[in-house]
Design an enzyme around this catalytic site. Structure first.
Site, PDB file in Angstrom:
ATOM      1  N   CYS A 162       0.848  -1.203  -0.025  1.00  0.00           N
ATOM      2  CA  CYS A 162       0.135   0.030   0.040  1.00  0.00           C
ATOM      3  C   CYS A 162       0.874   1.169   0.039  1.00  0.00           C
ATOM      4  O   CYS A 162       1.355   1.666  -1.084  1.00  0.00           O
ATOM      5  CB  CYS A 162      -0.953  -0.047   1.069  1.00  0.00           C
ATOM      6  SG  CYS A 162      -2.426   0.788   0.705  1.00  0.00           S
ATOM      7  N   HIS A 193      -3.640  -4.634   0.615  1.00  0.00           N
ATOM      8  CA  HIS A 193      -3.017  -5.498   1.787  1.00  0.00           C
ATOM      9  C   HIS A 193      -3.427  -7.012   1.705  1.00  0.00           C
ATOM     10  O   HIS A 193      -4.250  -7.496   2.435  1.00  0.00           O
ATOM     11  CB  HIS A 193      -3.917  -4.891   3.039  1.00  0.00           C
ATOM     12  CG  HIS A 193      -3.619  -3.390   3.263  1.00  0.00           C
ATOM     13  ND1 HIS A 193      -2.555  -3.032   4.024  1.00  0.00           N
ATOM     14  CD2 HIS A 193      -4.398  -2.338   2.913  1.00  0.00           C
ATOM     15  CE1 HIS A 193      -2.268  -1.918   4.208  1.00  0.00           C
ATOM     16  NE2 HIS A 193      -3.636  -1.127   3.433  1.00  0.00           N
ATOM     17  N   GLU A 241      -1.540  -8.973   3.632  1.00  0.00           N
ATOM     18  CA  GLU A 241      -1.376  -9.658   4.805  1.00  0.00           C
ATOM     19  C   GLU A 241      -2.995  -9.886   5.518  1.00  0.00           C
ATOM     20  O   GLU A 241      -3.131 -10.992   6.397  1.00  0.00           O
ATOM     21  CB  GLU A 241      -0.831  -8.763   5.961  1.00  0.00           C
ATOM     22  CG  GLU A 241      -1.417  -7.489   6.242  1.00  0.00           C
ATOM     23  CD  GLU A 241      -1.320  -6.281   5.221  1.00  0.00           C
ATOM     24  OE1 GLU A 241      -1.059  -6.752   4.035  1.00  0.00           O
ATOM     25  OE2 GLU A 241      -1.559  -5.146   5.649  1.00  0.00           O
TER      26      GLU A 241
HETATM   27  N1  GLN Z   1      -1.820   6.779   2.827  1.00  0.00           N
HETATM   28  C1  GLN Z   1      -2.023   5.910   1.713  1.00  0.00           C
HETATM   29  C2  GLN Z   1      -3.350   6.435   1.129  1.00  0.00           C
HETATM   30  O1  GLN Z   1      -4.224   6.476   1.569  1.00  0.00           O
HETATM   31  C3  GLN Z   1      -1.722   4.640   1.732  1.00  0.00           C
HETATM   32  C4  GLN Z   1      -2.829   3.873   2.569  1.00  0.00           C
HETATM   33  C5  GLN Z   1      -2.164   2.396   3.282  1.00  0.00           C
HETATM   34  O2  GLN Z   1      -1.073   2.428   3.238  1.00  0.00           O
HETATM   35  N2  GLN Z   1      -3.420   1.725   3.952  1.00  0.00           N
HETATM   36  O3  GLN Z   1      -3.417   6.051  -0.284  1.00  0.00           O
END
Ligand code: GLN
Length: 544
Positions: free
Chosen positions: A382, A516, A518
Site C-alpha cells: 500500500c 493489503h 496480509e
Molecule cells: N496513505 C496511503 C493512502 O491513503 C496508503 C494507505 C495504506 O497504506 N493503507 O493511499
C-alpha cells in the site's frame, strides 16, 4: 437453527478473549460444524477506521469493505471464514442508526430508550444472517462491569430467554492471578466477576480461567462451587508458547467438549486437528531462520501491524523457517545515511508496510532505494508500493516526485482519485470531505500480466482479488517514465486504469502492491506473496 455462544470477559482487559473466541471457533469447525464469529464493541466510534493504530491496534478490513476491530483478523485467520461488515458492531453504529431513524420519524412518536430500542438493535445484529451456521460466537468487547457494555449484556440476557433453552451458552473469560508473596493462586477476582455477571442476569456455563500457573484441582472445585458451574466447566487457560498452540491447548483442557456439553451435545464428531498439528510442528521445528526489517511508522506497538506480523510468520511456516522481524522506525533514516546502511545491511528482506501521513516517508523512500540498489528482497504494501514508485520516479530524474497526501507537489506520482469503479458501480469522493469512510475499501480485482514475477507468485493466476484501504493511487500519468526506469506495472485494475502491482524484473524479488495481502493470509494457507517473499529472503540469507 444456529446456536449462540456469548463470550464475555472479566477482572481485567487483555485476557485474549479474541484469541479464545477464534480458537473455540476453530475447534468447533474441526469437528465439522459451520461457524461464524462476531464482535460487539461497546465504544462510541462508528467503526475503528478513524482510530489511531496506537490506540486500538490495526484496523482490519473485510472483503465487503468494512473497517473492523482487529479481533476479526484473528477469527478469520483461525477459521478461514471471511469476515463481513455484519460481523462487527459498535455502540456508535447502533446509536447512529437509531438516531437516524428517530429523525426520520420512524418511531412514530415513541420515546426512544436504551431498553428496548438499543437492546433490540443489538439483538437484531446478533440474529441477522444466521444462514446455515451451526454456531455463532459473539464476543463482547470490554470487561464485565463497564458502563459502556451494559446494553450488550442486557441484550444477551434477553436473548438467552427468548431463544430455546439449549440454544445459547455463556462463556466467561477470567483471570486467576498468582500472588508470589503468598505463593498462591487467587480465585476471588473470578468469583467477583461472575457475581457481577450474575447481577446482570447472565449465568456463565463455562469459565475459561487465564492463569500463569497450573490451577490445582482443589482451586478448580472452589471456583466451580462459588461460581455455580460444574468443576469440569472450569477450564484452565495457561499462557501458551505461541498463539498457534492455543486451539490444541484449549482442546486438551476440554474447552470445546465442555461448551458442546453445555448445549447438551454429547455425540459430537471428534475434531480433526491435523491442520493445527501441522502448523505447530512447522512453527516449533523450523529448519532455518531469516531476518526481515519492517520500516514503518507505528513500530512501537506490535498490534498496529497485527496481520502483517502474522502473515510474515505464515510466510515462515510455508518455508519451514523462523522469521525474525526487526521493527524499524522510518524516521531514524531521515538524518543519517550511515544509519541506513548499519540498520538495513544485516537484513534478508525489507518490507515497507501500509501507513498514513508524511512522517517517516523520506526514510521509507531511502529504504526502497537501499533495497533496489543492493538487490535485497523488497516488499512494499500500500503506502510501501507508493513509496517504491516515488523512489523509482526520483531515480528517473523526477526530483520533486511525491504524494499529494504529503502536501502540494508539482510531481504528484501518487495522488488522490475522485472516481473509481467498484462492483456497485461508479464511486465518487469529494476532495476535502469527511475522513471516515472515504477510502477505496474492501476486495477489488486486479489483472496480472502473464509472464510477470507476480503471476508466477500467484501460481499463474490471471485475476486476483485482494483487500484495499487507501485514498491515494499511483498516478497513471507517470507509468511511462517509471517503466522506462525499470519498474513494470504487472497488475492493474480490470479496467486498466489503476496500478495495483509494480515489480522490477532486474531484481531478485521486488514487488509493491496497492492492496493489503496480509489480511488474507492464514497459518494453514500462507499468502503466496508472503511465502514468496520469505523464500527470497532465505535465498538472500545464503548469500550474505
Ligand atoms: N496513505 C496511503 C493512502 O491513503 C496508503 C494507505 C495504506 O497504506 N493503507 O493511499
Amino acid at each position: 437453527m444456529a446456536r449462540y455462544i456469548f463470550i464475555t470477559g472479566g477482572v481485567v482487559s487483555s485476557l485474549g478473549k479474541g484469541l479464545m473466541a477464534a480458537s473455540l471457533g476453530a475447534l468447533l469447525q474441526a469437528r465439522g460444524y459451520k461457524v461464524r464469529i462476531r464482535k460487539f464493541d461497546p465504544y462510541l466510534n462508528v467503526d475503528p477506521g478513524t482510530m489511531s493504530p496506537y490506540q486500538h491496534g490495526e484496523v482490519y478490513v473485510t472483503d465487503d469493505g468494512a473497517e473492523t476491530d482487529l479481533d476479526l483478523g484473528h477469527y478469520e485467520r483461525f477459521t478461514g471464514v471471511s469476515a463481513r461488515q455484519s460481523d462487527n458492531i459498535t455502540s456508535g453504529r447502533v446509536y447512529r442508526d437509531i438516531i437516524a431513524k428517530e429523525r426520520r420519524g420512524d418511531y412514530l412518536g415513541a420515546t426512544v430508550q436504551v431498553i428496548p430500542h438499543v437492546t433490540d438493535a443489538i439483538k437484531e445484529f446478533a440474529l441477522a444472517g444466521q444462514d446455515d451456521h451451526d454456531f455463532i460466537l459473539c464476543e463482547i468487547g470490554g470487561t464485565v462491569g463497564d458502563i459502556e457494555s451494559l446494553p450488550f449484556m442486557e441484550a444477551i440476557r434477553q436473548l438467552r430467554n427468548e431463544l430455546e433453552p439449549d440454544q445459547t451458552v455463556s462463556v466467561h473469560v477470567t483471570l486467576v492471578p498468582y500472588i508470589a508473596a503468598a505463593g498462591e493462586l487467587k480465585t476471588k477476582p473470578t468469583q467477583h466477576s461472575v457475581r457481577e455477571l450474575a447481577s446482570l442476569g447472565i449465568k456463565p456455563d463455562v469459565l475459561l480461567c487465564r492463569a500463569e500457573h497450573e490451577i490445582p484441582e482443589g482451586e478448580r472445585r472452589k471456583i466451580a462451587q462459588f461460581c455455580n458451574v460444574r468443576p469440569q466447566s472450569v477450564i484452565p487457560a495457561l499462557d501458551a508458547p505461541s498463539i498457534y498452540s492455543v486451539p490444541l491447548q484449549y482442546h486438551q483442557e476440554g474447552l470445546d467438549a465442555e461448551v458442546l456439553r453445555a448445549f447438551g451435545i454429547t455425540d459430537a464428531p471428534a475434531p480433526d486437528l491435523s491442520a493445527w498439528e501441522d502448523v505447530t510442528d512447522r512453527y516449533f521445528n523450523p529448519e532455518g531462520e531469516v531476518t526481515i526489517g519492517v520500516v514503518g511508522k507505528y513500530v512501537g506497538l506490535p498490534d498496529a501491524y497485527k496481520s502483517l506480523n502474522e502473515a510474515l510468520v505464515h510466510g515462515g511456516l510455508a518455508n519451514r523457517v523462523k522469521v525474525n522481524i526487526k521493527w524499524i522506525d522510518a524516521e531514524i533514516f531521515e538524518e543519517d545515511e550511515a544509519d541506513i546502511t548499519a540498520k538495513l545491511e544485516p537484513l534478508h528482506g525489507i518490507l515497507v508496510p501500509g501507513g498514513f501521513g508524511e512522517r517517516g516517508s523520506e526514510g521509507k523512500i531511502a529504504s526502497v532505494r537501499f533495497a533496489r540498489e543492493r538487490q535485497v528482497p523488497f516488499f512494499g504494501i500500500c503506502l510501501g508500493m507508493q513509496m517504491a514508485c516515488i523512489e523509482g520516479a526520483r531515480a528517473a530524474g523526477i526530483e520533486g516526485a511525491s504524494s499529494t497526501e504529503f502536501g502540494e507537489t508539482s510531481e504528484p506520482v501518487v495522488g488522490i482519485i475522485e472516481e473509481w469503479m467498484s462492483e456497485e458501480g461508479l464511486q465518487t469522493r469529494e476532495a476535502g470531505g469527511d475522513l471516515g469512510g472515504t477510502m477505496r475499501l474492501g476486495a477489488y480485482d486486479a489483472k496480472l500480466s502473464g509472464n510477470s514475477h507476480v503471476s508466477r507468485v500467484y501460481h499463474g493466476a490471471e485475476m486476483i482479488s485482494e483487500r484495499h484501504r487507501h485514498r491515494y493511487e499511483v498516478n497513471s500519468a507517470y507509468i511511462e517514465p517509471l517503466e522506462n526506469q525499470g519498474l513494470v506495472f504487472s497488475g492493474m485494475s480490470p479496467d486498466g486504469l489503476l496500478p495495483e502491482i509494480v515489480e522490477r524484473p532486474d531484481h531478485p524479488w521486488f514487488i509493491g502492491v496497492q492492496f493489503h495481502p496480509e489480511l488474507k493470509s492464514k497459518p494453514f494457507d500462507p499468502h503466496p506473496l508472503f511465502a514468496g517473499f520469505v523464500a527470497a529472503a532465505l535465498e538472500q540469507s545464503r548469500l550474505v
